[in-house]
Design an enzyme around this catalytic site. Structure first.
Site, PDB file in Angstrom:
ATOM      1  CB  CYS A   1      20.079  26.901 -20.331  1.00 12.56           C
ATOM      2  SG  CYS A   1      19.864  25.581 -19.138  1.00 12.56           S
TER       3      CYS A   1
ATOM      4  CB  THR B   1      17.446  24.260 -15.207  1.00 14.73           C
ATOM      5  OG1 THR B   1      17.760  25.530 -14.652  1.00 14.73           O
ATOM      6  CG2 THR B   1      17.938  24.190 -16.633  1.00 14.73           C
TER       7      THR B   1
ATOM      8  CD  GLU C   1      15.451  28.278 -15.737  1.00  9.35           C
ATOM      9  OE1 GLU C   1      14.991  29.140 -16.516  1.00  9.35           O
ATOM     10  OE2 GLU C   1      16.543  27.696 -15.949  1.00  9.35           O
TER      11      GLU C   1
ATOM     12  CG  HIS D   1      25.168  23.433 -12.137  1.00  5.35           C
ATOM     13  ND1 HIS D   1      24.985  22.536 -13.157  1.00  5.35           N
ATOM     14  CD2 HIS D   1      24.312  24.454 -12.409  1.00  5.35           C
ATOM     15  CE1 HIS D   1      24.072  22.983 -13.988  1.00  5.35           C
ATOM     16  NE2 HIS D   1      23.645  24.152 -13.568  1.00  5.35           N
TER      17      HIS D   1
ATOM     18  CE1 TYR E   1      25.303  27.047 -14.383  1.00  5.22           C
ATOM     19  CE2 TYR E   1      25.157  29.398 -14.726  1.00  5.22           C
ATOM     20  CZ  TYR E   1      24.564  28.208 -14.390  1.00  5.22           C
ATOM     21  OH  TYR E   1      23.231  28.185 -14.082  1.00  5.22           O
TER      22      TYR E   1
ATOM     23  CD  GLU F   1      20.545  28.847 -16.557  1.00  9.21           C
ATOM     24  OE1 GLU F   1      20.908  29.056 -17.731  1.00  9.21           O
ATOM     25  OE2 GLU F   1      19.947  27.824 -16.206  1.00  9.21           O
TER      26      GLU F   1
HETATM   27 FE1  SF4 Z   1      21.939  25.032 -18.408  1.00  5.24          FE
HETATM   28 FE2  SF4 Z   1      23.284  24.623 -16.152  1.00  5.24          FE
HETATM   29 FE3  SF4 Z   1      23.718  23.064 -18.312  1.00  5.24          FE
HETATM   30 FE4  SF4 Z   1      24.524  25.563 -18.350  1.00  5.24          FE
HETATM   31  S1  SF4 Z   1      25.277  23.992 -16.975  1.00  5.24           S
HETATM   32  S2  SF4 Z   1      23.410  24.502 -19.972  1.00  5.24           S
HETATM   33  S3  SF4 Z   1      22.972  26.597 -17.176  1.00  5.24           S
HETATM   34  S4  SF4 Z   1      21.856  23.188 -17.116  1.00  5.24           S
HETATM   35 FE    FE Z   2      21.725  26.641 -14.843  1.00  2.44          FE
END
Ligand code: SF4
Ligand code: FE
Length: 482
Positions: free
Chosen positions: A100, A191, A257, A292, A296, A447
């Site tokens: 990450c 994070t 984290e 978000h 992923y 995560e």
């Molecule tokens: Fe990290 Fe979230 Fe970015 Fe993925 S989307 S690299 S888990 S901060």
């Molecule tokens: Fe994350």
């Protein structure tokens, strides 16, 4: 962009005077701390133009505010193509770091707040949107890392924020002054918190009228008075202190984290983006989560690419790459990984404009994306361990390989294919250990379940957005029912 290289980024962090704790002690120099540095290196890659032909187009964008060249991590999505490029950028950085790289939470926070502050101003006559734009201009010009902080510590999960035995279990306003507000509370599992210049705080859930003090959003420098960071542990993290990079597995890069504590932190009004408009808080949560969950479908796919490569190498180094079941398992890993990518691209391509002009992903598809991410990486990791074999968790340490009395035995007995040096095989297996049960698993597996919301959060959204009545109507029409 003031900070325009990985080196300049690292130096910029040295200038911050923060209160950081790790293993029970205050850390005066986080930049050079061996347990923190790998995560900083991963973040620094977001400043690195790199050598991939597509990197420039993906990592940078043109600011809709100034027209200047900016990091995509500080960009507001102007069309579906921006949303697709975001996912491609995340896959690229996942491939570089196998972890990450932490900078997406701020990007997703800005994009969520951009549309919600616009709508809030329309409904409440507030002036948050212009304030946010002003702040964003500053962040783009300086090219700062901004930690998007949403998750509160939450206390008793069966109770609302205002019902908790301690009112500070959700971040809230404790004082309103002529020049700003004072806030108290804590944000959990943040994070990249120690690698950020600023913190952008958002509410953690949809608030009600009696919870108006909890409907608060603001930005503060990471070294503002009253802020304390406590770094979270990860499996095998102290291997980074042993001076044995082989045993770390992915020695250059890592994730991070931290718990961020806000102990009566003052925020001037110009950095406040919500204060009491409880009816807007749910929208921020839903939109941030949607962005978000889209993310992923990029970052974890990039890591998945590396894991597919590790499976192929392990098979090759151990002489089983031709076995049909091994080939099939690697094909399955690719299939799962590309399915996640398809979800990330689909929710981006079907993005829609909000009244603010900022584009939002297809929220249903973004939730489907993340729901798959809560599962497929585990199957990918399982297949990888299956192919790699039990040696992944029974290998001796780097120091054993350096001890002249036993090194020759290890060379001899841990060799796989005759034409592959033993150490090459061990390096790949140590990497797989890290990624499936060590520090790397924190970023790739845990995560994947809980980041951007735990599995049930996506199921609630999927059910809510699926329009079940419409599907019932389809059947009724076909079989002639009322
Ligand atoms: Fe990290 Fe979230 Fe970015 Fe993925 S989307 S690299 S888990 S901060
Ligand atoms: Fe994350």
């Amino acid at each position: 962009m003031k900070i325009d290289s990985p080196e300049a980024y690292v130096e910029s962090l040295r200038a911050l005077e923060r209160r950081i704790y790790l293993l029970g002690e205050r850390v005066e120099n986080p930049v050079d701390h061996p347990m923190i540095r790998p995560s900083m290196n991963a973040m620094a890659e977001t400043y690195n133009r790199g050598d991939e032909p597509e990197a420039e187009e993906l990592l940078f964008a043109s600011s809709h505010l100034t027209g200047g060249r900016i990091s995509r991590f500080t960009h507001i999505h102007q069309n579906p193509d921006d949303l697709v490029k975001k996912v491609l950028m995340q896959r690229l950085l996942g491939r570089r770091t196998a972890t990450c790289f932490q900078r997406c939470v701020g990007m997703d926070g800005f994009n969520a707040l951009y549309s919600v502050t616009y709508e809030c101003d329309q409904e409440h006559g507030t002036e948050y949107h212009e304030r946010l734009k002003e702040y964003l201009r500053f962040v783009q010009e300086e090219n700062l890392v901004v930690d998007g902080a949403m998750t509160d510590v939450k206390g008793d999960r069966g109770l609302r924020p205002a019902e908790q035995h301690d009112p500070d279990l959700f971040v809230h306003v404790v004082e309103r002054r002529a020049d700003g507000i004072v806030v108290r509370g804590a944000k959990a599992h943040q994070t990249g918190a120690l690698n950020s210049h600023h913190i952008l705080v958002m509410p953690t859930t949809a608030m009600r009228k009696e919870e108006a003090d909890y409907a608060v959003s603001f930005a503060v420098p990471a070294d503002a008075e009253g802020i304390t960071f406590v770094l979270g542990r990860q499996p095998s993290d102290t291997r980074k202190l042993e001076g044995s990079p082989l045993d770390v597995g992915n020695p250059k890069y890592g994730s991070q984290e931290a718990l961020i504590i806000f102990d009566d932190v003052f925020v001037p009004w110009e950095r406040v983006f919500m204060c009491g408009e409880y009816d807007q808080s749910g929208k921020v949560v839903e939109r941030f989560a949607a962005y978000h969950r889209q993310s992923y479908g990029g970052c974890k796919v990039g890591v998945g690419d590396v894991l597919v490569g590790a499976a192929q190498l392990a098979a090759l180094y151990q002489g089983v790459e031709g076995a049909s079941h091994v080939r099939d398992k690697i094909t399955e890993m690719i299939h799962l990984n590309e399915t996640l990518f398809s979800c990330g691209i689909a929710c981006s391509a079907r993005g829609v404009p909000t009244p603010s002009g900022c584009y939002l992903v297809d929220v249903l598809l973004a939730n489907v994306c993340k729901q798959n991410v809560t599962r497929f990486p585990f199957e990918i990791a399982r297949l990888l361990q299956d192919i790699a074999g039990g040696l992944v968790v029974t290998m001796p340490s780097q120091k054993d390989f350096e001890n002249p009395e036993i090194a020759p035995y290890l060379e001899k007995y841990l060799r796989g294919s005759a034409d592959i040096p033993t150490m090459d095989r061990i390096k790949v297996l140590k990497f797989i250990e890290n990624m499936t049960v060590g520090c790397g698993a924190a970023a790739y597996l845990t995560e994947s379940i809980h980041g951007a919301g735990s599995p049930q959060a996506q199921r609630i959204m999927i059910r809510r957005l699926a329009d079940l009545e419409d599907k019932v109507r389809l059947v009724k029409r076909l079989v002639d029912l009322d």
